[in-house]
Design an enzyme around this catalytic site. Structure first.
Site, PDB file in Angstrom:
ATOM      1  N   LYS A  13      69.840 -37.031  -3.050  1.00  0.00           N
ATOM      2  CA  LYS A  13      68.667 -36.720  -2.206  1.00  0.00           C
ATOM      3  C   LYS A  13      67.779 -37.949  -2.003  1.00  0.00           C
ATOM      4  O   LYS A  13      67.382 -38.247  -0.887  1.00  0.00           O
ATOM      5  CB  LYS A  13      67.788 -35.639  -2.853  1.00  0.00           C
ATOM      6  CG  LYS A  13      68.393 -34.273  -2.962  1.00  0.00           C
ATOM      7  CD  LYS A  13      67.356 -33.258  -3.427  1.00  0.00           C
ATOM      8  CE  LYS A  13      66.750 -33.523  -4.796  1.00  0.00           C
ATOM      9  NZ  LYS A  13      67.691 -33.473  -5.919  1.00  0.00           N
ATOM     10  N   ARG A  88      60.139 -27.190  -5.374  1.00  0.00           N
ATOM     11  CA  ARG A  88      61.243 -26.978  -6.297  1.00  0.00           C
ATOM     12  C   ARG A  88      61.285 -25.542  -6.813  1.00  0.00           C
ATOM     13  O   ARG A  88      62.126 -25.196  -7.636  1.00  0.00           O
ATOM     14  CB  ARG A  88      61.089 -27.921  -7.493  1.00  0.00           C
ATOM     15  CG  ARG A  88      62.112 -29.055  -7.511  1.00  0.00           C
ATOM     16  CD  ARG A  88      61.820 -29.900  -8.724  1.00  0.00           C
ATOM     17  NE  ARG A  88      62.942 -30.679  -9.177  1.00  0.00           N
ATOM     18  CZ  ARG A  88      63.155 -31.948  -8.822  1.00  0.00           C
ATOM     19  NH1 ARG A  88      62.373 -32.548  -7.966  1.00  0.00           N
ATOM     20  NH2 ARG A  88      64.164 -32.610  -9.346  1.00  0.00           N
ATOM     21  N   ARG A 127      74.237 -43.630 -12.670  1.00  0.00           N
ATOM     22  CA  ARG A 127      73.031 -43.846 -11.868  1.00  0.00           C
ATOM     23  C   ARG A 127      72.094 -44.827 -12.570  1.00  0.00           C
ATOM     24  O   ARG A 127      71.933 -44.791 -13.781  1.00  0.00           O
ATOM     25  CB  ARG A 127      72.298 -42.510 -11.648  1.00  0.00           C
ATOM     26  CG  ARG A 127      70.986 -42.701 -10.888  1.00  0.00           C
ATOM     27  CD  ARG A 127      70.571 -41.513 -10.118  1.00  0.00           C
ATOM     28  NE  ARG A 127      70.109 -40.413 -10.942  1.00  0.00           N
ATOM     29  CZ  ARG A 127      69.482 -39.358 -10.448  1.00  0.00           C
ATOM     30  NH1 ARG A 127      69.284 -39.263  -9.152  1.00  0.00           N
ATOM     31  NH2 ARG A 127      69.097 -38.388 -11.235  1.00  0.00           N
ATOM     32  N   ARG A 160      67.612 -43.889 -16.068  1.00  0.00           N
ATOM     33  CA  ARG A 160      66.468 -42.971 -16.219  1.00  0.00           C
ATOM     34  C   ARG A 160      66.578 -42.229 -17.543  1.00  0.00           C
ATOM     35  O   ARG A 160      67.653 -41.790 -17.921  1.00  0.00           O
ATOM     36  CB  ARG A 160      66.479 -41.943 -15.071  1.00  0.00           C
ATOM     37  CG  ARG A 160      65.863 -42.466 -13.795  1.00  0.00           C
ATOM     38  CD  ARG A 160      66.041 -41.531 -12.634  1.00  0.00           C
ATOM     39  NE  ARG A 160      65.745 -40.128 -12.898  1.00  0.00           N
ATOM     40  CZ  ARG A 160      65.616 -39.204 -11.949  1.00  0.00           C
ATOM     41  NH1 ARG A 160      65.752 -39.537 -10.678  1.00  0.00           N
ATOM     42  NH2 ARG A 160      65.369 -37.953 -12.257  1.00  0.00           N
ATOM     43  N   ARG A 171      68.299 -29.914 -16.362  1.00  0.00           N
ATOM     44  CA  ARG A 171      67.761 -30.015 -14.995  1.00  0.00           C
ATOM     45  C   ARG A 171      68.585 -29.149 -14.038  1.00  0.00           C
ATOM     46  O   ARG A 171      68.045 -28.552 -13.101  1.00  0.00           O
ATOM     47  CB  ARG A 171      67.735 -31.481 -14.550  1.00  0.00           C
ATOM     48  CG  ARG A 171      66.641 -32.264 -15.272  1.00  0.00           C
ATOM     49  CD  ARG A 171      66.858 -33.755 -15.237  1.00  0.00           C
ATOM     50  NE  ARG A 171      66.852 -34.293 -13.901  1.00  0.00           N
ATOM     51  CZ  ARG A 171      67.514 -35.399 -13.540  1.00  0.00           C
ATOM     52  NH1 ARG A 171      68.222 -36.073 -14.412  1.00  0.00           N
ATOM     53  NH2 ARG A 171      67.448 -35.815 -12.312  1.00  0.00           N
TER      54      ARG A 171
HETATM   55  P1  AMP Z   1      63.616 -36.128  -9.477  1.00  0.00           P
HETATM   56  O1  AMP Z   1      63.317 -37.579  -9.369  1.00  0.00           O
HETATM   57  O2  AMP Z   1      63.406 -35.391  -8.181  1.00  0.00           O
HETATM   58  O3  AMP Z   1      64.967 -35.862 -10.091  1.00  0.00           O
HETATM   59  O4  AMP Z   1      62.539 -35.517 -10.495  1.00  0.00           O
HETATM   60  C1  AMP Z   1      62.451 -35.959 -11.829  1.00  0.00           C
HETATM   61  C2  AMP Z   1      61.546 -35.031 -12.624  1.00  0.00           C
HETATM   62  O5  AMP Z   1      60.216 -35.045 -12.088  1.00  0.00           O
HETATM   63  C3  AMP Z   1      61.952 -33.565 -12.628  1.00  0.00           C
HETATM   64  O6  AMP Z   1      62.976 -33.270 -13.553  1.00  0.00           O
HETATM   65  C4  AMP Z   1      60.615 -32.903 -13.001  1.00  0.00           C
HETATM   66  O7  AMP Z   1      60.311 -33.074 -14.377  1.00  0.00           O
HETATM   67  C5  AMP Z   1      59.623 -33.752 -12.208  1.00  0.00           C
HETATM   68  N1  AMP Z   1      59.464 -33.193 -10.851  1.00  0.00           N
HETATM   69  C6  AMP Z   1      59.935 -33.719  -9.681  1.00  0.00           C
HETATM   70  N2  AMP Z   1      59.609 -32.936  -8.640  1.00  0.00           N
HETATM   71  C7  AMP Z   1      58.917 -31.890  -9.134  1.00  0.00           C
HETATM   72  C8  AMP Z   1      58.324 -30.722  -8.564  1.00  0.00           C
HETATM   73  N3  AMP Z   1      58.381 -30.466  -7.248  1.00  0.00           N
HETATM   74  N4  AMP Z   1      57.703 -29.852  -9.395  1.00  0.00           N
HETATM   75  C9  AMP Z   1      57.621 -30.088 -10.710  1.00  0.00           C
HETATM   76  N5  AMP Z   1      58.183 -31.148 -11.324  1.00  0.00           N
HETATM   77  C10 AMP Z   1      58.820 -32.053 -10.558  1.00  0.00           C
END
Ligand code: AMP
Length: 223
Positions: A13, A88, A127, A160, A171
């Site tokens: 994404k 989300r 990654r 990460r 996740r």
């Molecule tokens: P991502 O980079 O999109 O994989 O997000 C990494 C982490 O950030 C997630 O596992 C959540 O802990 C937090 N996070 C990202 N987007 C959201 C969201 N819309 N609502 C709550 N937590 C979020």
């Protein structure tokens, strides 16, 4: 143009959302990137979200929505936006509908990137992300020109903290339980398009560009 990328963690994404945003001059809004930057800078918000992210859980809705609302309403989003990682869950989707409704607008398209689960776990292990600017890489599918170094800012590439197998599985669980119901939510408006997220970055981007073209969105600008 207002787009939303949905898809499980590791589906690509972030990479694709950034490419689409660059191509069409849209603002890329990704809460994960925002939170990681706060953690890097050691802010109060960063300290609050660091542990939640490391466990693969969601940051509370009110905190996330407030941050994203500011970005959506910022002048940089005048040409439109690409949402990547927000909403989300259904509560966040309802908050988003309210924000956009207040602005007299709504989402044009939801792009669902599909990748088989085992490949997602595999991808997480290869990654990397730039510790400087946050640009994502995959050392197998999308490697940097110089090993361990960001093509854009020269920063060091790191893994990460939430890309270990245990957290990736957590996740994925959160994704299935909380995020997948959004397909039904957005399907009611008939705005979901599913794209095969397997293959190299260019091929996936080509599929997305074709879908935007088919929907008559490739020339759309917000006024
Ligand atoms: P991502 O980079 O999109 O994989 O997000 C990494 C982490 O950030 C997630 O596992 C959540 O802990 C937090 N996070 C990202 N987007 C959201 C969201 N819309 N609502 C709550 N937590 C979020």
């Amino acid at each position: 143009m207002k787009l939303l990328f949905l898809g499980p963690p590791g589906a690509g994404k972030g990479t694709q959302a950034k490419l689409v945003a660059d191509k069409f001059g849209l603002l890329h809004i990704a809460p994960g990137d925002i939170f990681r930057q706060e953690v890097r800078e050691g802010t109060e918000l960063g300290r609050l979200v660091e542990g939640i992210m490391a466990e693969g859980k969601l940051v509370p809705d009110d905190i996330t929505t407030q941050i994203i609302e500011k970005r959506i309403k910022s002048p940089e989003a005048a040409e439109g936006l690409v949402l990547d990682g927000f909403p989300r869950n259904v509560a966040q989707a309802e908050a988003l509908a309210k924000i956009l409704g207040e602005m007299g607008t709504k989402l044009d398209l939801v792009i669902n990137l599909e990748v088989p689960e085992e490949e997602l776990i595999q991808r997480a292990s290869t990654r990397r992300v730039c510790s400087g600017c946050g640009k994502p890489y995959n050392i197998k599918l999308d490697p940097p020109k110089t090993e361990g170094q960001c093509d854009v800012c020269g920063g060091t590439l790191i893994t990460r903290p939430d890309d270990n197998e245990e957290t990736v599985r957590q996740r994925l669980k959160v994704y299935h339980e909380l995020t997948e119901p959004l397909f039904e939510y957005y399907n009611r408006d008939g705005i979901v398009v599913s794209i095969n997220g397997c293959g190299d970055v260019d091929s996936v981007f080509q599929r997305i560009a074709e879908a935007l073209e088919q929907k008559g969105l490739s020339g759309k600008r917000d006024s």
